[in-house]
Design a protein around this motif. Structure first.
Motif, PDB file in Angstrom:
ATOM      1  N   LEU A  44       0.808  -1.213   0.000  1.00  0.00           N
ATOM      2  CA  LEU A  44       0.000   0.000   0.000  1.00  0.00           C
ATOM      3  C   LEU A  44       0.845   1.269   0.000  1.00  0.00           C
ATOM      4  O   LEU A  44       0.581   2.204  -0.768  1.00  0.00           O
ATOM      5  N   ALA A  45       1.872   1.318   0.807  1.00  0.00           N
ATOM      6  CA  ALA A  45       2.722   2.521   0.860  1.00  0.00           C
ATOM      7  C   ALA A  45       3.409   2.746  -0.488  1.00  0.00           C
ATOM      8  O   ALA A  45       3.488   3.882  -0.968  1.00  0.00           O
ATOM      9  N   ASP A  46       3.880   1.678  -1.122  1.00  0.00           N
ATOM     10  CA  ASP A  46       4.535   1.795  -2.423  1.00  0.00           C
ATOM     11  C   ASP A  46       3.556   2.164  -3.531  1.00  0.00           C
ATOM     12  O   ASP A  46       3.959   2.684  -4.564  1.00  0.00           O
ATOM     13  N   LEU A  47       2.287   1.861  -3.320  1.00  0.00           N
ATOM     14  CA  LEU A  47       1.276   2.111  -4.349  1.00  0.00           C
ATOM     15  C   LEU A  47       0.629   3.486  -4.241  1.00  0.00           C
ATOM     16  O   LEU A  47      -0.257   3.809  -5.026  1.00  0.00           O
ATOM     17  N   ARG A  48       1.048   4.302  -3.284  1.00  0.00           N
ATOM     18  CA  ARG A  48       0.406   5.602  -3.061  1.00  0.00           C
ATOM     19  C   ARG A  48       0.364   6.435  -4.349  1.00  0.00           C
ATOM     20  O   ARG A  48      -0.642   6.995  -4.694  1.00  0.00           O
ATOM     21  N   GLY A  49       1.465   6.511  -5.089  1.00  0.00           N
ATOM     22  CA  GLY A  49       1.496   7.287  -6.336  1.00  0.00           C
ATOM     23  C   GLY A  49       0.524   6.763  -7.382  1.00  0.00           C
ATOM     24  O   GLY A  49      -0.316   7.512  -7.891  1.00  0.00           O
ATOM     25  N   PRO A  50       0.606   5.465  -7.728  1.00  0.00           N
ATOM     26  CA  PRO A  50      -0.353   4.921  -8.701  1.00  0.00           C
ATOM     27  C   PRO A  50      -1.809   5.030  -8.242  1.00  0.00           C
ATOM     28  O   PRO A  50      -2.704   5.249  -9.050  1.00  0.00           O
ATOM     29  N   LEU A  51      -2.045   4.905  -6.925  1.00  0.00           N
ATOM     30  CA  LEU A  51      -3.413   5.017  -6.428  1.00  0.00           C
ATOM     31  C   LEU A  51      -3.932   6.443  -6.563  1.00  0.00           C
ATOM     32  O   LEU A  51      -5.108   6.662  -6.867  1.00  0.00           O
ATOM     33  N   GLU A  52      -3.054   7.424  -6.347  1.00  0.00           N
ATOM     34  CA  GLU A  52      -3.453   8.822  -6.562  1.00  0.00           C
ATOM     35  C   GLU A  52      -3.784   9.048  -8.036  1.00  0.00           C
ATOM     36  O   GLU A  52      -4.718   9.780  -8.367  1.00  0.00           O
ATOM     37  N   GLN A  53      -3.025   8.413  -8.923  1.00  0.00           N
ATOM     38  CA  GLN A  53      -3.328   8.503 -10.362  1.00  0.00           C
ATOM     39  C   GLN A  53      -4.677   7.866 -10.659  1.00  0.00           C
ATOM     40  O   GLN A  53      -5.443   8.381 -11.474  1.00  0.00           O
ATOM     41  N   LEU A  54      -4.975   6.751 -10.002  1.00  0.00           N
ATOM     42  CA  LEU A  54      -6.265   6.088 -10.200  1.00  0.00           C
ATOM     43  C   LEU A  54      -7.414   6.980  -9.734  1.00  0.00           C
ATOM     44  O   LEU A  54      -8.478   6.998 -10.363  1.00  0.00           O
ATOM     45  N   GLU A  55      -7.205   7.729  -8.659  1.00  0.00           N
ATOM     46  CA  GLU A  55      -8.221   8.691  -8.212  1.00  0.00           C
ATOM     47  C   GLU A  55      -8.470   9.738  -9.310  1.00  0.00           C
ATOM     48  O   GLU A  55      -9.624  10.068  -9.617  1.00  0.00           O
ATOM     49  N   LYS A  56      -7.393  10.241  -9.898  1.00  0.00           N
ATOM     50  CA  LYS A  56      -7.519  11.255 -10.959  1.00  0.00           C
ATOM     51  C   LYS A  56      -8.144  10.672 -12.218  1.00  0.00           C
ATOM     52  O   LYS A  56      -8.964  11.335 -12.872  1.00  0.00           O
ATOM     53  N   ILE A  57      -7.786   9.447 -12.559  1.00  0.00           N
ATOM     54  CA  ILE A  57      -8.383   8.787 -13.732  1.00  0.00           C
ATOM     55  C   ILE A  57      -9.880   8.593 -13.514  1.00  0.00           C
ATOM     56  O   ILE A  57     -10.687   8.816 -14.416  1.00  0.00           O
ATOM     57  N   THR A  58     -10.255   8.186 -12.316  1.00  0.00           N
ATOM     58  CA  THR A  58     -11.682   8.019 -11.998  1.00  0.00           C
ATOM     59  C   THR A  58     -12.403   9.355 -12.079  1.00  0.00           C
ATOM     60  O   THR A  58     -13.490   9.451 -12.661  1.00  0.00           O
ATOM     61  N   ALA A  59     -11.792  10.396 -11.522  1.00  0.00           N
ATOM     62  CA  ALA A  59     -12.406  11.730 -11.583  1.00  0.00           C
ATOM     63  C   ALA A  59     -12.557  12.176 -13.037  1.00  0.00           C
ATOM     64  O   ALA A  59     -13.606  12.716 -13.412  1.00  0.00           O
ATOM     65  N   ALA A  60     -11.547  11.943 -13.849  1.00  0.00           N
ATOM     66  CA  ALA A  60     -11.635  12.315 -15.263  1.00  0.00           C
ATOM     67  C   ALA A  60     -12.731  11.514 -15.962  1.00  0.00           C
ATOM     68  O   ALA A  60     -13.493  12.059 -16.774  1.00  0.00           O
ATOM     69  N   GLY A  61     -12.834  10.227 -15.635  1.00  0.00           N
ATOM     70  CA  GLY A  61     -13.893   9.398 -16.221  1.00  0.00           C
ATOM     71  C   GLY A  61     -15.277   9.917 -15.875  1.00  0.00           C
ATOM     72  O   GLY A  61     -16.165   9.985 -16.722  1.00  0.00           O
ATOM     73  N   VAL A  62     -15.466  10.296 -14.615  1.00  0.00           N
ATOM     74  CA  VAL A  62     -16.752  10.867 -14.185  1.00  0.00           C
ATOM     75  C   VAL A  62     -17.010  12.173 -14.926  1.00  0.00           C
ATOM     76  O   VAL A  62     -18.115  12.407 -15.442  1.00  0.00           O
ATOM     77  N   HIS A  63     -16.003  13.010 -14.993  1.00  0.00           N
ATOM     78  CA  HIS A  63     -16.135  14.310 -15.672  1.00  0.00           C
ATOM     79  C   HIS A  63     -16.561  14.125 -17.131  1.00  0.00           C
ATOM     80  O   HIS A  63     -17.514  14.753 -17.595  1.00  0.00           O
ATOM     81  N   TYR A  64     -15.884  13.244 -17.854  1.00  0.00           N
ATOM     82  CA  TYR A  64     -16.223  13.046 -19.270  1.00  0.00           C
ATOM     83  C   TYR A  64     -17.575  12.366 -19.439  1.00  0.00           C
ATOM     84  O   TYR A  64     -18.294  12.640 -20.401  1.00  0.00           O
ATOM     85  N   PHE A  65     -17.943  11.513 -18.494  1.00  0.00           N
ATOM     86  CA  PHE A  65     -19.275  10.901 -18.544  1.00  0.00           C
ATOM     87  C   PHE A  65     -20.359  11.967 -18.381  1.00  0.00           C
ATOM     88  O   PHE A  65     -21.333  12.000 -19.135  1.00  0.00           O
ATOM     89  N   VAL A  66     -20.183  12.858 -17.408  1.00  0.00           N
ATOM     90  CA  VAL A  66     -21.160  13.925 -17.176  1.00  0.00           C
ATOM     91  C   VAL A  66     -21.188  14.882 -18.371  1.00  0.00           C
ATOM     92  O   VAL A  66     -22.249  15.388 -18.745  1.00  0.00           O
ATOM     93  N   LEU A  67     -20.031  15.090 -18.993  1.00  0.00           N
ATOM     94  CA  LEU A  67     -19.962  15.972 -20.174  1.00  0.00           C
ATOM     95  C   LEU A  67     -20.823  15.464 -21.331  1.00  0.00           C
ATOM     96  O   LEU A  67     -21.213  16.241 -22.200  1.00  0.00           O
TER      97      LEU A  67
END
Length: 179
Positions: A44-67
């Motif tokens: 989990l500690a080593d995955l913090r960076g990729p997990l933060e990217q996954l949060e941003k990817i999810t947010a972008a996916g939601v944004h484009y879906f709403v668009l």
């Protein structure tokens, strides 16, 4: 003359119990959850960076879906806004836990490895897309029916995600597992 009935030994009773798929499958699911969860937690500690990217990817996916429906949405990092109402996508919001549970259920199922691999891949993609829909509706509820946001976020969608896992699992079994 009395006949004595021998009781089966403990190892043979355990083998007979393990041979029962209604006992073996839930135990295997729990074992896979334990293994997958332990591995995930260990890194989990080593995955913090990729997990933060996954949060941003999810947010972008939601944004484009709403668009697809309105231009009243913005996204900055892991923050998505719809007409003034914002949600912050954190790691608990990206559907990883649901994907881990689903994957454990698929991997424990008695099916060929190819079918299980395909099931994990396609099922996790379906859960990810469903999760985008979940977050988009939470934006809508939060914007127009704010008093219901907590109910939908904490209760309705959590229960619905469980139903989604079961539905995707059932669909995978019906479509890809050939007996």
């Amino acid at each position: 003359m009395s006949e004595s009935v021998e009781k089966p030994s403990t190892p043979s009773r355990l083998r007979a119990l393990w041979a029962n798929p209604q006992v073996r499958y839930p135990l295997l699911v729990l074992l896979y959850l334990l293994v997958i969860g332990s591995i995930f937690n260990a890194f989990l500690a080593d995955l913090r960076g990729p997990l933060e990217q996954l949060e941003k990817i999810t947010a972008a996916g939601v944004h484009y879906f709403v668009l697809l429906f309105t231009d009243l949405t913005t996204q900055r990092g892991n923050l998505v806004t719809f007409d003034g109402f914002a949600v912050s996508i954190i790691i608990e919001c990206v559907g990883l836990l649901e994907m881990l549970i689903y994957s454990a259920c698929v991997m424990a199922f008695p099916a060929p490895i190819r079918a299980r691999s395909l099931g994990v891949l396609l099922g996790c993609a379906a859960i990810f897309l469903f999760n985008l829909t979940r977050i988009a509706t939470l934006l809508l509820v939060g914007r127009y029916w704010g008093d219901y946001f907590d109910f939908f976020h904490v209760y309705f969608w959590q229960a619905t995600l469980i139903a989604m896992i079961v539905s995707v699992l059932y669909g995978w079994i019906k479509l890809f597992v050939h007996r």
